[in-house]
Every structure is written in C-alpha cells, then in structure tokens.
Design a protein around this motif. Structure first.
Motif, short mmCIF file in Angstrom:
data_model
loop_
_atom_site.label_atom_id
_atom_site.label_comp_id
_atom_site.label_asym_id
_atom_site.label_seq_id
_atom_site.Cartn_x
_atom_site.Cartn_y
_atom_site.Cartn_z
N VAL A 273 0.85 -1.23 0.12
CA VAL A 273 -0.03 -0.10 0.17
C VAL A 273 1.03 1.14 -0.17
CG1 VAL A 273 -1.84 1.38 1.34
CG2 VAL A 273 -1.90 -1.34 1.17
N GLY A 274 2.06 1.17 0.90
CA GLY A 274 2.88 2.22 0.73
C GLY A 274 3.44 2.35 -0.46
N GLU A 275 3.80 1.53 -1.31
CA GLU A 275 4.16 2.09 -2.63
C GLU A 275 3.31 2.30 -3.73
OE1 GLU A 275 7.97 -1.59 -2.68
OE2 GLU A 275 6.10 -2.17 -2.96
N TRP A 276 2.09 1.95 -3.47
CA TRP A 276 0.87 2.26 -4.36
C TRP A 276 0.69 3.64 -4.28
CZ3 TRP A 276 -4.43 -0.12 -3.66
CH2 TRP A 276 -5.26 0.50 -4.65
N MET A 277 0.10 3.86 -2.89
CA MET A 277 -0.29 5.41 -2.59
C MET A 277 0.82 6.23 -2.13
SD MET A 277 -3.57 4.38 -2.74
CE MET A 277 -4.23 5.95 -1.92
N CYS A 278 0.36 7.56 -2.39
CA CYS A 278 1.76 8.32 -2.31
C CYS A 278 1.44 9.20 -1.33
CB CYS A 278 1.92 9.22 -3.81
SG CYS A 278 3.09 10.54 -3.77
N ASP A 279 2.56 9.23 -0.34
CA ASP A 279 2.43 10.10 1.04
C ASP A 279 1.13 9.85 1.94
OD1 ASP A 279 4.79 11.32 -0.15
OD2 ASP A 279 3.80 12.73 -1.09
N ASP A 280 0.12 9.17 1.55
CA ASP A 280 -1.12 8.93 2.35
C ASP A 280 -1.36 7.41 2.62
OD1 ASP A 280 -2.73 10.17 4.09
OD2 ASP A 280 -4.35 10.81 2.24
N SER A 281 -0.47 6.70 2.57
CA SER A 281 -0.76 5.29 2.68
C SER A 281 -1.37 4.99 4.31
CB SER A 281 0.31 4.53 2.43
OG SER A 281 1.45 4.72 3.23
N GLY A 282 -0.87 5.51 5.15
CA GLY A 282 -1.27 5.57 6.55
C GLY A 282 -2.81 5.95 6.55
N GLY A 283 -2.95 7.09 6.24
CA GLY A 283 -4.60 7.45 6.16
C GLY A 283 -5.33 6.59 5.47
N PHE A 284 -4.93 6.26 4.23
CA PHE A 284 -5.70 5.22 3.56
C PHE A 284 -5.90 3.91 4.31
CE2 PHE A 284 -5.97 1.64 0.59
CZ PHE A 284 -7.03 1.91 -0.22
N SER A 285 -5.02 3.25 4.96
CA SER A 285 -4.96 2.12 5.79
C SER A 285 -6.10 2.37 6.95
CB SER A 285 -3.91 1.35 6.14
OG SER A 285 -3.12 1.33 4.99
N VAL A 286 -5.83 3.25 7.73
CA VAL A 286 -6.71 3.60 8.93
C VAL A 286 -8.15 3.86 8.68
CG1 VAL A 286 -7.03 5.30 10.94
CG2 VAL A 286 -4.61 4.65 10.25
N SER A 287 -8.43 4.69 7.44
CA SER A 287 -10.00 5.03 7.25
C SER A 287 -10.29 3.79 6.77
CB SER A 287 -9.70 6.11 6.28
OG SER A 287 -9.19 5.78 5.11
N LYS A 288 -9.72 2.89 6.08
CA LYS A 288 -10.41 1.54 5.53
C LYS A 288 -10.54 0.54 6.63
CE LYS A 288 -9.94 -1.84 1.85
NZ LYS A 288 -9.14 -2.37 0.76
N LYS A 289 -9.78 0.54 7.50
CA LYS A 289 -9.93 -0.25 8.68
C LYS A 289 -11.03 0.12 9.56
CE LYS A 289 -5.42 -2.05 9.00
NZ LYS A 289 -4.00 -2.11 10.03
N GLU A 290 -11.15 1.26 9.93
CA GLU A 290 -12.50 2.17 10.37
C GLU A 290 -13.69 1.85 9.61
OE1 GLU A 290 -11.73 6.11 10.55
OE2 GLU A 290 -10.10 6.10 12.22
N ALA A 291 -13.53 1.76 8.26
CA ALA A 291 -15.04 1.47 7.62
C ALA A 291 -15.36 -0.02 7.78
CB ALA A 291 -14.64 1.85 6.10
N ILE A 292 -14.29 -0.80 7.78
CA ILE A 292 -14.46 -2.22 7.98
C ILE A 292 -15.18 -2.46 9.42
CG2 ILE A 292 -13.39 -4.42 8.55
CD1 ILE A 292 -11.39 -3.57 5.92
N GLU A 293 -14.64 -1.75 10.60
CA GLU A 293 -15.07 -1.89 11.93
C GLU A 293 -16.47 -1.46 11.98
OE1 GLU A 293 -12.46 0.30 14.33
OE2 GLU A 293 -10.66 -1.37 14.11
N ARG A 294 -16.78 -0.34 11.15
CA ARG A 294 -18.35 0.03 11.01
C ARG A 294 -19.05 -1.03 10.26
NH1 ARG A 294 -15.81 4.71 9.58
NH2 ARG A 294 -17.05 4.46 7.44
N LYS A 295 -18.49 -1.92 9.66
CA LYS A 295 -19.54 -2.87 8.99
C LYS A 295 -20.14 -2.16 7.52
CE LYS A 295 -18.41 -6.20 11.70
NZ LYS A 295 -17.18 -7.23 11.31
N ALA A 296 -19.10 -1.31 7.14
CA ALA A 296 -19.96 -0.30 5.92
C ALA A 296 -19.71 -1.29 4.60
CB ALA A 296 -18.81 0.96 5.86
N ASP A 297 -20.73 -0.88 3.75
CA ASP A 297 -20.85 -1.80 2.67
C ASP A 297 -19.89 -1.05 1.48
OD1 ASP A 297 -22.62 -3.50 3.85
OD2 ASP A 297 -24.36 -2.23 3.08
N PHE A 298 -19.72 0.22 1.64
CA PHE A 298 -19.07 0.67 0.76
C PHE A 298 -17.85 1.70 1.20
CE2 PHE A 298 -23.04 0.06 -1.09
CZ PHE A 298 -22.88 -0.72 -2.42
#
Length: 968
Positions: free
Chosen positions: A375-400
């Motif tokens: 993810v760090g190689e794919w995303m530029c300068d914001d891989s941490g925020g991408f991973s954190v926000s995605k994990k939060e969405a998974i914890e909320r059981k979000a569909d999208f």
C-alpha cells in the motif's frame, strides 16, 4: 407407424447404450483415480516423512553444535578472566591485590546468564560468590569454603597459569538446555528431549524433571549410538507423559561431549515428531477426496439420467449467458477505458491478488508488478491515512468505502485517483475481502484545484478592493452584496436585500442609476455612471459599473472616487495655472523678441547700407565691430528663444534631402576666421561608406555642429587641433545611424563637471577674467536637438588633454527633394546688379512700419535699389493706401498701434486691389505658430527681424518672378 416406432426404439436403444457407456467410463475413471491417489498418497507420505527427518537432523545438529560451542566459549572466557586477574596482580612487587574486576564479572555473568548459576572467585584470601538473577539483579556473597575443597559435579574449575586466581562456575544445565532449545522451532506435535546421565528428559520450566520412556528396542539402539558418539534417526514408540500415551514417532538424536564436566556418558539432543501428524493432513485430504469421488459417482449416475433432458436447455442458456457476459465485459472495459480506471481484488488480509489489465494505462505498471506492490508503494504520501480509514470502515461494517489520494505512477509524477470499494463480509459478518475500482481523476482534480486557487485569488482580490459590490435580479432587486466599508452606504446592506434600486436611491441619482441598469440589462454591455450621494460622513462621489453576471443576475461595482474628483479638480486648476504661466512666458518672449529685434533690424540694416558706401579702412573696421556685436546679440536672442521652444515642446523637425559632405565643409568654413586667429587646424573626416545625400533636418544639424565646433574652438589652445568625423551604419534597408564626433585637444573638463555641461546657462570653465564668454546655452540646445532627432550626446574629457563630443542621429538614405530651386522665367536676367534692381524688377512697393528707425532703413534700402516706396505708419493707413492704388509688394509689420499687421492683411485680402498683391510680413516674433498664423490669414511670406539686405532683394526677385508668371 411400425417404421417410426422402430426408428424411435433404435434411437432409445442408442441413447441407453450411450448412457451405460458413460456410466461405465465414469466408474472406470473413478477407480483409476482412486488407485492413482492411493499410490500417490503412499509416495507423498514417504516423501513427507523423509523431508521431516532431514529437517529434524539439521535442527538437532545446529542445536548440539551451538551448545558445545557455548560451553567451550565459557571455559575459555573463564581461563582468560583468571589469567587477566593474575596479570593485574603481578604488575609490581607489591603484595597480591585482593580486589577483582567486578565489571568484568558482571559482563561474564550477563553473557552466560542461562548457563552460569553461581561464579565463585578465589584470589588469595579473597573469596566471593557472584550471581545474576532473572530480574538482572547482581548479588555478591562471601564464600566460606575453598574452591578446591568444594564438591560440585556440574561445574567448571579454572585456575590461572600461576595458580594465584581460581574460578568455580556452577552450571544450571536444565535451565540452559531448556532456554537454548526454545530457539529452535520444530512445528506442532514435536518434542525436544535431552539424553543426560543415561536418561531421556523432557525440558519443562527450565529444568529436566520429566523422564520420557522409549520402547526397549528403540532405547537400546539409541543409547548404543549415543555412547559411540554417532548421530542417528529412528522410528518407534515414544511415551511422553500420561496425557499423550504411546505414539509412533520419528526420533532424531545428535550426541556431543562436554570434556570439562565429570559426566558418566555423553549428552545428546533428541528431537521427536509424531509420525501420524506428518501425514495426517495429507490423509485427511485424500480421505475427503475418496469420499468426494464416491459421492461424485452417485451424483454422476443421478445427473446423467437428467443429462439428455437438460443438455439443450443448458447449452442454450449457457450461450445466452456467455453472450451477455461478453457484452458486459466489453461494456465494463469500455467504461474503464473511458473513465481511465481499473478494478482490483483484495483478500481478507487486504492483500491484492487480482487486478485488471487497465492498470497499465492508468499507472504504467503491469498486472504482475502492481500485485507485488504494498500500500505504501502504491499510495503516495497518504498510505497511513488510507489504511486507517479503511480499517475504520471495516469496523463499522460499511458496505462501501470511498477515498481520494495521490497514487504513484511507474514513470512520471504522481496522479490523483478516486478509490471506490465494495466491502464483502461472510455469514458471520467477518471481513472477507473487497472489490475496488481506482479511477484517474487527475485532470478533474487539477481543474478543481485551479478553481479553488482562482476562487482564493478572487476572494483575495475582493478583500483588497475598496469597491462596494451588489448583485441584483434583472428587475433591480438586491440579492447579495460585498461591502468593504458600511460608512459608504446610505443604509446597512442587510436592509437592502429584497428591495429595488429605486427604493434605495431616490432623486436624480436614483433615476440615473436605474437608466444605466436598464441599459445594461437590455444591451448586455457594461454601463458606467457617476453618482454623487449625500452620506452621513458627507458628500461622496461614486463611479458605478453595471454589467451582467449571468442570464438572471446583474452586478454593480461602485468605487469611491471622491479623492479622484478632488485630485482632478486640483489638476485642472494646476493645468490652467500652468497654461496661463506659459502664455505669459510666450507673451514675454514675443515682446522681448520684438523689442530687441526691432532696433537690431535698424542697426544691422543701416550697417549693411553703410558698408556699401566709400569708407576708410578704420571706418570699415569700426563698422565691422558694430555688425559683429549686433550679430552676437542676435545669436544670444536666438539661443534663448530656441531653448524656450524646446522646453515648450514646440520645436519640430523639417527633414530635407541634402548633400552631407558639402554641408559639413560649409559649417567648418564658418569657423575658418576664428581658427586662423588661434592657429587652429580643423580636420573633417567623412567616411567613404556614407551615402552622398541623406535626409535630415539640415538647419538643426547645422545648429548642433555650430554649437559643438564653436565650443571646441573657444576652449582650444593656440596651435591646437580639432577633428570632426562622421561615420555611418546601415540599419534595415533605408535607415542610417549617423555617428558624429568632435574631438579637440583643448583645456579639458573635470569629470565631476561633465553633467553640468548640458544644463542651461552653465559653463564648465567659467573664468572671472572673461576669457571664455557665452550664455551657456550652446551645449544645452545642442543636447536637446540631438535628443529631438533620436540621439544621445556623450561627453568624454580630461583636464589638460582635451574633450570628445560624440552623438548618433537617425537618418534616411533616400528621400524626395523638398527644396526645389525656382526656375527663372524668360526675360528675367540670371544675374542682377544691386544698383539696377529697380530697373530689372520694376514694382510698386508699400512699406507698413511704425518704427522710425526700421522705416528709415527700409526707405533708404529701397531707394538705393531704385524704388520709390509709399509709407504707411499702421494698418488703417495701409488699407487706405491699397484702396487708392494697386501695389505689387507690401512689406507689412505685425505689431503696430491702432490696427496690427494681421488684421490689416485680412482686410486687404477682401479689397479689389488686395487680392493679387504679394504681402510679406515683417515681425520680431520667431514662434512657429505666429508664422503659421500669418501665412494662414493671407500673407505670402514672413521675414523675421532683423531683416538682411539679401532677404529683401530675394523677396523682390521672387515677387517679380511670380508677377511674370501671372502675366504669361
């Protein structure tokens, strides 16, 4: 019917045969697969067992070698420490130092914390025991017993070479073996044993407490090879505790010897593996495979009975779905291509395992390269925020899940992408993976950023503008506003919302504002109106611009121009004052010119007439002095008037075509007399590449060289040299840059005084004895004329060496002849005598002049020329004379009492005898506008005082030639 039934029966029989053939082939295939699976299972299980033995052999060998190496290292470190302590004790002849290096002791115990239980050091009468606990607590106690007398089976006894220092290291073998073997991971269902003192022990809680039983045959074989120092691998029953019972196990041992310990037999590490667990997973898989094949046989029989019925339907449905799927895939591919995006798949660990080929078009990576990226190689300068926000969405059981960020391209700068993911969960609501779509939105993002920057710039501009902005509908109702200062409004802007312009602005200002607003609505063009409003802070003037914002809205921008109005008023007043001062200056100069030139006209005229009489040499010399003085005074007056013209911007260029070299020779010849007086040599150097004729203002060029060469002659010493050079540089096709320079070897000028040279009424070498005379206007006028002609005057000078004045002028190579010599009519003599002009050119002449001296000069001159002119003292008398007599030539003074020459000329041109008469103006005014005005009202020519005899003669000749043409 019989044939049809037989055909159907044959068809059914063939279908039945086909069915049983398929059943038989299916059963045969299953039996063949089961047989191959069984054989493959045996081979694979044996291979797994052998691979496990190899792995356990390597691990046990590594563990044994490492343990033996640690014991040897410990023994060597103890010997080194003992000898080191002995050497420090024998450095001098002093008695043995009882102290020890406790820092080294602590380091030694820390290095072997798992192996050494207690370290006793004996050094003379010094005897102490050292320990380090698991909590890294270092303790020291007195040891009462001598090392030699102490009994210890699992210990290292070490003495220094001279025997003065003795060490006793008590070893905790159970803890060491337990912690040492922890570093070797063998996998599940494995056991690590130690063969020690004839028994097999399992290591539990850092000790060897649990003996392990082997079947007798296996135990005997293992012990025999251990005592022989041989490694070995075995299979047999192994009993590990009551909970597990006897297990068929793989057993691998590796013996090693600790030579410094008093042991009955070698030590060996024994690693075991439950054999059944090695192939248990394989067995389970193959067992399930067998069950699956059997179940498959049953299902095949069932489904084959249905096969023929549904085959056609399934094939048709399959073809239809295949076409739909192909169409869907094509649409999806087209959509991805249009939107510049790609689809990717992630598992439950958020690892990429599949991506569409469109990733190459978007990021430049191939599918294989992209799947290997983190993810760090794919995303530029914001891989941490991408991973954190995605994990939060998974914890909320979000569909999208939506996200925007920058993504690295394989080559080039990062691009902006939008990520949309469908999060997938299993039946227990656990995250099972995601399907995502990454879309290139870089163009839109850059456009949005530019829009944001544009809005910020607009906001900054609005914040910095002092203008008041209102937005209206097309009827003139206030919708919105931007007000910088509420004091510039009639009412607070909040109260204006919803109201009409006519309600807020009343009277004439309101009517003008509404007219401008309606014109802007109808024409779509901006309308500007100036309004004056009486506010609480006083009367203010505003410039209001109305223009369309869009089809439904109008906007007005009002700026407070009160200061500008006051400034314009002051500017008008200043301009009027300057114009009045300029007119007064012009009037003063005109009056001064008239008052000086009028007596000069008589003085120089009479002097010219006197010079033509018989005179002695002394009288002629005195007369020459009078003439030179008059000419000098005239030159001063001309300089002052020329500089005034230049300052007023009234000096204009009159370019004519003339030959350059003859003109320069004429200019230098003027100074020949002055040069001979000071024994000066003036050299002219005209570059051969210059054209023969150029187009320039001849009079201005002559005046420039007169001033500069005259200056050089004035300040040159006797026997000096003056060089005048002209060079040219062709520019484009018809333009010429003329480089001019005047160089002298005179007194020179100090460097700090050079800027003062071009200032009016200034002399760089002003002397109190009057050696260098002049007004100080010569170089100032020359500099102004050079600038007027497109050049720059440059001055280089050095005291005692000389000066160089150089400048450039823009000229033309070709041009039209603007001065055409008049042809002399037939019957007119080419050469005339001064005394016989009256006979050669008979004319009736009228003189209109109020000054007695000028009148006497003109009368005497015309009388000597052979004429008897009539006299008029002012304009009224001139009109009366023209009413009575027809004249060929009238010399008309301009400034006279009663009626001036201009008004008299206008009146004469309306009379019968005045239409054809040639009127020549005589005036001391040299301003161009005066000359043009005189010519425009009917004068044929204009002579400025003082008038020379040659000018009078040429005027008479011109009048006679014009009269001769009219007669013809």
């Amino acid at each position: 019917m019989t044939r049809e039934s037989g055909h159907k029966e044959g068809k059914n029989r063939r279908e039945a045969q086909r069915f049983w053939w398929l059943i038989g082939l299916s059963i045969g295939a299953i039996l063949f697969t089961v047989t191959l699976a069984f054989l493959f299972y045996n081979a694979l299980s044996q291979n797994l067992v052998e691979n496990r033995k190899v792995f356990l052999n390597k691990q046990v060998e590594l563990a044994a070698n490492e343990a033996q190496r640690n014991f040897n290292n410990l023994y060597e470190d103890l010997i080194f420490y003992a000898n080191n302590q002995e050497r420090s004790a024998n450095d001098s002849d002093l008695p043995l130092n009882p102290n020890v290096d406790e820092a080294r002791v602590r380091r030694l115990l820390n290095n072997y914390i798992n192996l050494i239980d207690t370290l006793i050091i004996e050094k003379g009468d010094f005897r102490k025991a050292y320990r380090v606990s698991d909590a890294n607590y270092f303790s020291i106690t007195e040891s009462a017993q001598s090392i030699d007398a102490a009994s210890c089976r699992y210990c290292f006894r070490v003495k220094s070479d001279k025997g003065n220092v003795a060490l006793l290291a008590k070893l905790n073998l159970g803890m060491y073996f337990s912690r040492h073997l922890v570093n070797y991971y063998l996998g599940p269902n494995t056991t690590k044993l130690v063969y020690f003192e004839g028994s097999f022990f399992q290591l539990i809680d850092d000790s060897m407490q649990v003996p392990v039983a082997l079947e007798p045959r296996l135990r005997e074989a293992v012990e025999r090879e251990i005592r022989g120092g041989l490694r070995g691998q075995y299979e047999g029953l192994l009993e590990v505790g009551e909970a597990f019972g006897s297990q068929e196990s793989l057993l691998i041992q590796y013996p090693f010897t600790l030579f410094r310990l008093e042991l009955k037999s070698p030590i060996a590490f024994v690693f075991t593996q439950n054999k059944s667990t090695v192939v248990s997973g394989l067995f389970a898989n193959y067992f399930y495979l067998f069950l699956s094949l059997f179940a498959l046989l049953l299902f095949v029989v069932y489904f084959l009975s249905k096969y023929f019925k549904v085959t056609s339907e399934n094939n048709h449905l399959l073809e239809k779905k295949s076409r739909d799927l192909d169409q869907l895939l094509k649409q999806q591919t087209m959509l991805l291509q249009q939107s510049r995006g790609f689809i990717y798949y992630q598992n439950e660990d958020l690892k990429l395992y599949k991506v569409s080929d469109n990733v190459t078009e978007v990021l430049g990576y191939s599918a294989e390269e992209f799947l290997s990226l983190s993810v760090g190689e794919w995303m530029c300068d914001d891989s941490g925020g991408f991973s954190v926000s995605k994990k939060e969405a998974i914890e909320r059981k979000a569909d999208f899940y939506y996200y925007e960020s920058n993504s690295n391209q394989k080559q080039g700068s990062p691009i902006r992408v939008k990520i949309f993911e469908k999060l997938i969960y299993d039946e227990r609501s656990n995250f099972a993976g995601a399907v995502g779509m990454c879309t290139d939105i870089n163009d839109k993002y850059m456009a949005d950023q530019e829009l944001i920057r544009s809005e910020n710039r607009l906001r900054s501009v609005l914040n910095s503008l002092p203008d008041t902005i209102f937005i209206y509908n097309n009827k003139g109702d206030f919708l919105d506003y931007y007000v910088h200062n509420d004091e510039l409004l009639l009412q607070p802007p909040q109260k204006a919302l919803g109201k009409n312009i006519s309600e807020m602005l009343t009277g004439e200002s309101g009517e003008r504002a509404m007219r401008a607003f309606k014109r802007s609505v109808m024409t779509g063009k901006m309308q500007t109106e100036e309004l004056d409003l009486l506010l609480d802070i006083g009367r203010r003037y505003f410039e209001v611009r109305f223009f369309k914002l869009d089809d439904k809205r109008m906007i007005s921008v009002a700026r407070d121009i009160t200061g500008q109005k006051l400034w314009e008023k002051g500017l008008r007043e200043a301009k009027e004052a300057a114009e009045i001062a300029n007119r007064e200056k012009s009037n003063f100069l005109a009056n001064m010119s008239h008052e000086i030139r009028t007596p000069l006209n008589g003085l120089l005229g009479i002097t010219g007439l006197l010079s033509k009489t018989s005179l002695t040499d002394e009288q002629r010399e005195l007369l020459s002095i009078i003439g030179d003085s008059g000419e000098s005074l005239l030159h001063i007056v001309n300089d002052i008037l020329d500089y005034s013209k230049i300052e007023a911007g009234k000096m204009e260029l009159n370019p004519v075509l003339f030959k350059l070299k003859p003109e320069m020779e004429r200019i230098i010849n003027v100074f020949s007399g002055m040069a001979q007086e000071k024994s000066l040599s003036i050299r002219l150097d005209v570059d051969a590449t210059l054209p023969e004729a150029v187009v320039l203002d001849r009079e201005k060029l002559t005046q420039i060289f007169f001033n500069i060469i005259g200056n050089a002659v004035k300040y040159s010493q006797k026997n000096g040299k003056i060089a005048v050079s002209l060079k040219g540089e062709k520019l484009f096709s018809h333009n010429l840059i003329l480089h001019c320079a005047v160089e002298d070897d005179g007194v020179g000028i100090a460097r700090e005084k050079l800027p003062e040279l071009v200032k009016p009424f200034t002399q760089a070498n002003a002397a109190s004895n009057g050696e260098y005379k002049g007004t100080g206007l010569g170089l100032a006028i020359a500099n102004k004329l050079i600038e007027l002609m497109g050049g720059v005057l440059q001055i280089e000078s050095e005291l005692g060496v000389g000066s160089t004045f150089s400048f450039t002028l823009i000229s033309y190579i070709n041009g039209e002849q603007v001065e055409i010599d008049a042809e002399i009519p037939a019957g007119i003599k080419d050469t005339v005598s001064f005394e016989t002009i009256g006979e050669d050119f008979p004319l009736d002449i009228l003189i209109v002049e109020d000054n007695e001296i000028n009148l006497k000069f003109m009368g005497m001159l015309l009388s000597q020329l052979g004429y008897e002119p009539d006299i008029a003292m002012n304009g009224m008398e001139a009109i009366a004379c023209v009413e009575k007599k027809k004249y060929d030539l009238i010399f008309m003074d301009n400034q006279m009492p009663g009626m001036n020459g201009m008004d008299a000329t206008k009146a004469i041109r309306t009379m019968a005898y005045g239409k054809a008469v040639r009127i020549v103006g005589l005036s001391a005014s040299v301003f161009k506008e005066d000359v043009e005005h005189a010519l425009s009202i009917g004068m044929n020519d204009y002579l400025t005082k003082p008038v020379k005899i040659e000018q009078i003669v040429n005027t008479i000749k011109s009048c006679a030639m014009a009269a001769s043409k009219e007669v013809k």
